[in-house]
Design an enzyme around this catalytic site. Structure first.
Site, PDB file in Angstrom:
ATOM      1  N   GLY A   1     -24.893  24.565 -12.920  1.00  0.00           N
ATOM      2  CA  GLY A   1     -24.410  23.441 -13.713  1.00  0.00           C
ATOM      3  C   GLY A   1     -24.623  22.093 -13.077  1.00  0.00           C
ATOM      4  O   GLY A   1     -25.431  21.292 -13.543  1.00  0.00           O
ATOM      5  N   SER A   2     -23.922  21.824 -11.996  1.00  0.00           N
ATOM      6  CA  SER A   2     -23.981  20.478 -11.412  1.00  0.00           C
ATOM      7  C   SER A   2     -25.174  20.323 -10.482  1.00  0.00           C
ATOM      8  O   SER A   2     -25.628  21.277  -9.855  1.00  0.00           O
ATOM      9  CB  SER A   2     -22.692  20.186 -10.638  1.00  0.00           C
ATOM     10  OG  SER A   2     -22.502  21.140  -9.607  1.00  0.00           O
TER      11      SER A   2
ATOM     12  N   HIS B   1     -23.166  26.522  -0.168  1.00  0.00           N
ATOM     13  CA  HIS B   1     -22.206  25.886   0.745  1.00  0.00           C
ATOM     14  C   HIS B   1     -22.874  25.435   2.038  1.00  0.00           C
ATOM     15  O   HIS B   1     -22.232  24.801   2.871  1.00  0.00           O
ATOM     16  CB  HIS B   1     -21.064  26.856   1.061  1.00  0.00           C
ATOM     17  CG  HIS B   1     -20.300  27.273  -0.158  1.00  0.00           C
ATOM     18  ND1 HIS B   1     -19.435  26.424  -0.811  1.00  0.00           N
ATOM     19  CD2 HIS B   1     -20.282  28.436  -0.861  1.00  0.00           C
ATOM     20  CE1 HIS B   1     -18.915  27.043  -1.857  1.00  0.00           C
ATOM     21  NE2 HIS B   1     -19.417  28.253  -1.910  1.00  0.00           N
TER      22      HIS B   1
END
Length: 605
Positions: A279-280, A541
């Site tokens: 998504g982002s 991450h």
């Protein structure tokens, strides 16, 4: 230890107890040297289902503590639920104070008072809610306190918060010039500082009775609670009626998955191992600064929209360049996956300084769900449809699911959470329908918080999962069979809820799996998960760029577990926290790996 995980086969974490107890002993001795009178030991594990062996380990630990030659006294604190079947164990431990959370479980007070096991231990009553931001109801709290007073002397009763106050914002008095927090709403709220004041007032009411000062405070509290019950700011009859009118049909797709899958493959015409992101895209310093200036009024609406449009188009062009199959618009207009929706839904409000810790050094400003929730106008259609209008490839609509919005907010406590969740689900349902009408054929409804909402005791899981899964299905079931619904989940013990995940009936689920090297897929394999799945192939991450060989290795593992036609290729999660250089390199390798996998199997859907 019992909240930790075991990674080695045949290893039991309780084997570490003998090594850990001397470390605790040294800590206790050091604390005692500082002249500390009371030492609180938090054991929220006592609110869960414990085996006999685990209970014995707890008893052994506290027996060990009791042999340490110190002058301090031990407080045993449990919260978020009652002690349940661990109550007798807790009452028999060699401690001086037993803390109970009577906000989450008031019935345990009756259980304790009916036994003679408390002895001379002090009973600490957690009467002020440490997990939510609503004012205390003095009348109800006094009833609980008076119940304890009827059986125990006053010097054997303490008053406190239900748990630590790290879960709530610091001070409501900081919320000045906040138009959302008008005086009517503000009187219903209590942050950490106000909760300490509530404890003080409750003590005054108990010790001093109702003198002029305490009577005024009691009346003010009662008036605020009565106002909240009747306020037109909270209650929307149209929303209540819509929830009441829900039927089973509202949470079911028209056809079963096997039929939908065939129709979607024909309509979407995607290759095997279709590639996408979650998504982002990177929220750069420039994006964050521009948003901040816009909120301060330093950038006009026109200039801000032009900036977002430029960022969106550049992202679409990059995705086309690297040949991703399903694109996203990048979410540059969004601050947080819950806050963005909360700002646009009726029945939610935001603070200016209501920050709480999320994890590590990351803090969030949760929305406050104070009233009936509804959607007055589309929230995401503008930017999703714009992105779709400038490319011939499919663009996913990106939404946060009802359960996650609920879990990551301060939720009203005057009606069941399930009812509030259904209200949010209906608002998201309307958004899904509008996205479909705008020509968006793939819509993702993220539910990373589904598992974290599980009650502490397994006997309560089914009730929660039934209404939570149903809320997701309400949000997702108003579309045609050809429209593909995705959901996304973060790292979790999927074994615990795999059946419920299957009942969500999302056409595609994407999950974080790269750090476990696909081991988290075992739950889906053992269950024979029938729908399509996108196991994350690289860890977002870390700034590290995965090689093609690493990604293909993980895709080979996934391909040995699921049919080729059911596998998607995607990162673990959204790319919001990453920088552009590493993002571009990683996605180029991701696409190249997917193409390589297609060449290996030699066909397309």
């Amino acid at each position: 230890m019992l909240l930790g995980k075991e990674n080695e086969e045949g290893f039991n974490r309780l084997e570490l107890l003998d090594a850990i107890l001397p470390i605790y002993q040294q800590l206790i001795l050091d604390i005692d040297k500082q002249g500390v009178e009371f030492l609180q030991i938090d054991e929220p594990i006592l609110a869960t289902d414990l085996t006999v062996v685990e209970q014995q380990a707890i008893k052994r630990s506290y027996d060990y503590f009791s042999t340490i030659k110190v002058g301090l006294k031990y407080i045993l604190a449990n919260y978020f639920d009652g002690y349940g079947k661990n109550l007798e164990l807790a009452l028999k431990l060699p401690i001086h104070v037993l803390h109970i959370d009577v906000v989450r479980c008031s019935l345990q007070l009756d259980d304790i008072l009916e036994t003679n096991l408390l002895g001379d231990k002090v009973l600490s009553l957690g009467v002020v809610d440490g997990r939510n931001i609503w004012i205390n109801d003095f009348e109800k709290s006094l009833q609980l306190i008076q119940k304890a007073q009827a059986k125990l002397p006053d010097d054997q009763i303490w008053l406190g918060t239900s748990c630590s106050l790290l879960h709530v914002p610091y001070d409501l008095d900081l919320e000045v010039n906040n138009t959302q927090l008008n005086n009517e709403v503000k009187q219903w709220l209590a942050f950490a500082k106000q909760k300490l004041q509530e404890i003080t007032v409750l003590k005054q009411l108990v010790v001093n009775g109702k003198n002029d000062e305490t009577v005024a405070l009691f009346i003010k509290n009662k008036s605020a609670n009565e106002n909240r019950k009747l306020s037109t700011l909270i209650h929307n009859n149209a929303v209540k009626q819509r929830v009441a009118n829900l039927t089973l049909a509202d949470s079911e797709r028209t056809s079963q998955f096997s039929i939908r899958q065939e129709l979607q493959h024909k309509a979407l015409k995607l290759p095997l191992f279709p590639t996408t992101t979650i998504g982002s895209f990177p929220q750069t310093k420039e994006v964050r600064q521009t948003r901040a200036k816009f909120k301060k009024g330093e950038v006009t609406q026109e200039a801000y929209d032009a900036f977002i449009q430029q960022e969106t188009e550049e992202t679409i062009r990059f995705e086309e360049e690297v040949d991703l199959d399903v694109l996203v618009h990048g979410e540059f207009e969004r601050n947080d996956m819950v806050e963005y929706f909360g700002e646009q839904l009726e029945g939610l409000l935001f603070t200016k300084f209501g920050w709480v810790q999320s994890y590590g050094t990351r803090c969030v400003k949760p929305p406050i769900i104070f009233g009936d929730v509804s959607r007055s106008e589309p929230m995401t259609v503008r930017w999703s449809s714009y992105a779709q209008s400038i490319t011939k490839k499919h663009v996913k609509g990106m939404l946060t699911g009802p359960v996650t919005i609920l879990q990551w907010s301060f939720v009203r406590n005057d009606q069941p959470r399930s009812v509030t969740c259904n209200q949010i689900a209906l608002a998201i349902r309307d958004e899904v329908r509008d996205l479909e009408h705008a020509g968006v054929k793939i819509i993702q409804i993220d539910e990373p918080a589904l598992r974290e909402g599980l009650p502490l005791r397994k006997e309560d899981w089914k009730t929660y999962l039934d209404w939570a899964v149903n809320a997701f299905k309400i949000s997702a079931s108003a579309v045609k069979d050809e429209t593909q619904i995705h959901t996304h989940m973060c790292y979790a013990e999927f074994n615990d809820i795999i059946e419920s995940i299957a009942h969500m009936d999302a056409d595609v689920i994407t999950i974080e799996t790269s750090r476990s090297e696909m081991e988290l897929l075992k739950a889906f394999v053992d269950f024979e998960y029938p729908n399509e799945i996108g196991p994350g192939v690289y860890d977002i991450h870390s700034p590290r760029v995965p090689s093609r060989a690493e990604i293909e290795y993980l895709l080979d593992k996934a391909s040995s577990l699921f049919p080729y036609k059911n596998i998607w290729v995607n990162p673990d999660c959204g790319l919001k926290t990453r920088d552009w250089p590493e993002t571009k390199s990683a996605l180029k390798n991701l696409v190249a790996s997917a193409i390589s996998m297609r060449e290996k199997v030699g066909s397309t859907v």
